[in-house]
Motif scaffolding. Structure first.
Motif, short mmCIF file in Angstrom:
data_model
loop_
_atom_site.label_atom_id
_atom_site.label_comp_id
_atom_site.label_asym_id
_atom_site.label_seq_id
_atom_site.Cartn_x
_atom_site.Cartn_y
_atom_site.Cartn_z
N GLY A 75 0.82 -1.22 0.00
CA GLY A 75 0.00 0.00 0.00
C GLY A 75 0.84 1.26 0.00
O GLY A 75 0.57 2.22 -0.73
N ALA A 76 1.90 1.27 0.81
CA ALA A 76 2.77 2.45 0.88
C ALA A 76 3.48 2.67 -0.45
O ALA A 76 3.61 3.81 -0.91
CB ALA A 76 3.78 2.28 2.01
N ALA A 77 3.94 1.61 -1.09
CA ALA A 77 4.60 1.75 -2.39
C ALA A 77 3.63 2.28 -3.44
O ALA A 77 4.01 3.11 -4.29
CB ALA A 77 5.18 0.40 -2.84
N THR A 78 2.39 1.83 -3.39
CA THR A 78 1.38 2.31 -4.33
C THR A 78 1.12 3.79 -4.14
O THR A 78 1.08 4.56 -5.10
CB THR A 78 0.08 1.50 -4.17
OG1 THR A 78 0.36 0.13 -4.40
CG2 THR A 78 -0.99 1.98 -5.13
N VAL A 79 0.94 4.20 -2.89
CA VAL A 79 0.68 5.61 -2.60
C VAL A 79 1.88 6.47 -2.99
O VAL A 79 1.72 7.54 -3.61
CB VAL A 79 0.30 5.80 -1.12
CG1 VAL A 79 0.28 7.26 -0.73
CG2 VAL A 79 -1.04 5.15 -0.83
N LEU A 80 3.08 6.02 -2.66
CA LEU A 80 4.28 6.78 -3.02
C LEU A 80 4.42 6.91 -4.54
O LEU A 80 4.74 7.99 -5.05
CB LEU A 80 5.52 6.11 -2.43
CG LEU A 80 6.85 6.79 -2.71
CD1 LEU A 80 6.87 8.20 -2.10
CD2 LEU A 80 8.00 5.96 -2.16
N SER A 81 4.16 5.86 -5.26
CA SER A 81 4.24 5.90 -6.72
C SER A 81 3.20 6.87 -7.29
O SER A 81 3.51 7.65 -8.21
CB SER A 81 4.00 4.51 -7.32
OG SER A 81 5.00 3.62 -6.91
N LEU A 82 2.01 6.85 -6.74
CA LEU A 82 0.97 7.75 -7.20
C LEU A 82 1.36 9.21 -6.94
O LEU A 82 1.21 10.07 -7.81
CB LEU A 82 -0.36 7.43 -6.52
CG LEU A 82 -1.54 8.32 -6.88
CD1 LEU A 82 -1.88 8.19 -8.35
CD2 LEU A 82 -2.74 7.97 -6.02
N VAL A 83 1.88 9.49 -5.74
CA VAL A 83 2.29 10.85 -5.40
C VAL A 83 3.42 11.32 -6.32
O VAL A 83 3.40 12.45 -6.82
CB VAL A 83 2.70 10.93 -3.91
CG1 VAL A 83 3.43 12.22 -3.60
CG2 VAL A 83 1.49 10.78 -3.02
N LEU A 84 4.40 10.46 -6.57
CA LEU A 84 5.50 10.84 -7.45
C LEU A 84 5.03 11.06 -8.89
O LEU A 84 5.46 12.02 -9.55
CB LEU A 84 6.60 9.79 -7.41
CG LEU A 84 7.40 9.71 -6.11
CD1 LEU A 84 8.35 8.52 -6.14
CD2 LEU A 84 8.15 10.99 -5.86
N ALA A 85 4.14 10.21 -9.37
CA ALA A 85 3.64 10.38 -10.74
C ALA A 85 2.82 11.65 -10.87
O ALA A 85 2.98 12.41 -11.84
CB ALA A 85 2.81 9.17 -11.14
N LEU A 86 1.94 11.92 -9.91
CA LEU A 86 1.14 13.14 -9.96
C LEU A 86 2.01 14.37 -9.78
O LEU A 86 1.79 15.40 -10.43
CB LEU A 86 0.03 13.10 -8.90
CG LEU A 86 -1.09 12.09 -9.16
CD1 LEU A 86 -2.06 12.08 -8.00
CD2 LEU A 86 -1.80 12.40 -10.45
N GLY A 87 2.99 14.30 -8.91
CA GLY A 87 3.91 15.42 -8.71
C GLY A 87 4.71 15.72 -9.96
O GLY A 87 4.88 16.88 -10.35
N GLY A 88 5.22 14.68 -10.61
CA GLY A 88 5.97 14.87 -11.85
C GLY A 88 5.09 15.45 -12.95
O GLY A 88 5.50 16.34 -13.69
N GLY A 89 3.86 14.97 -13.02
CA GLY A 89 2.93 15.52 -14.01
C GLY A 89 2.61 16.97 -13.73
O GLY A 89 2.51 17.79 -14.64
N ALA A 90 2.46 17.31 -12.44
CA ALA A 90 2.17 18.70 -12.08
C ALA A 90 3.35 19.61 -12.39
O ALA A 90 3.17 20.75 -12.84
CB ALA A 90 1.81 18.79 -10.59
N LEU A 91 4.56 19.12 -12.15
CA LEU A 91 5.74 19.93 -12.45
C LEU A 91 5.91 20.17 -13.95
O LEU A 91 6.34 21.24 -14.38
CB LEU A 91 7.01 19.27 -11.90
CG LEU A 91 7.21 19.36 -10.40
CD1 LEU A 91 8.42 18.53 -9.98
CD2 LEU A 91 7.40 20.80 -9.99
#
Length: 98
Positions: A75-91
């Motif tokens: 679960g933590a890996a999934t959430v971290l991956s989602l946050v990183l992907a959304l953050g990269g997309g936002a940047l």
């Protein structure tokens, strides 16, 4: 037949193929796997499902904690991956031009 009727018939045919060709075999495989996991193996003469192996597994020291740790890590890996992907997309949003 009208164009709308042909499209509806095609959609129905695709749905039937999808259900019987993809979802059906997957559901049957999951069902048989769960049956075997609970001890119902007619080919071996085991017709009644039983839970003793599951009880023995969960009574072993450390197994419940290991299962919990595996679930938490996944679960933590999934959430971290989602946050990183959304953050990269936002940047990168708005930086790509045609």
């Amino acid at each position: 037949m009208t164009v709308g009727g042909a499209a509806t018939g095609l959609r129905a045919a695709v749905l039937v193929v999808l259900v019987f060709g993809l979802v059906g075999p997957i559901a049957a495989g999951v069902f048989e796997t769960l049956r075997a996991a609970f001890g119902s193996l007619p080919a071996l003469g085991l017709d009644q499902p039983w839970r003793d192996p599951w009880r023995m597994l969960l009574d072993m020291p450390g197994v419940p904690r290991a299962v919990g740790l595996s679930l938490w890590t996944g679960g933590a890996a999934t959430v971290l991956s989602l946050v990183l992907a959304l953050g990269g997309g936002a940047l990168l949003h708005g930086r790509v031009t045609n």
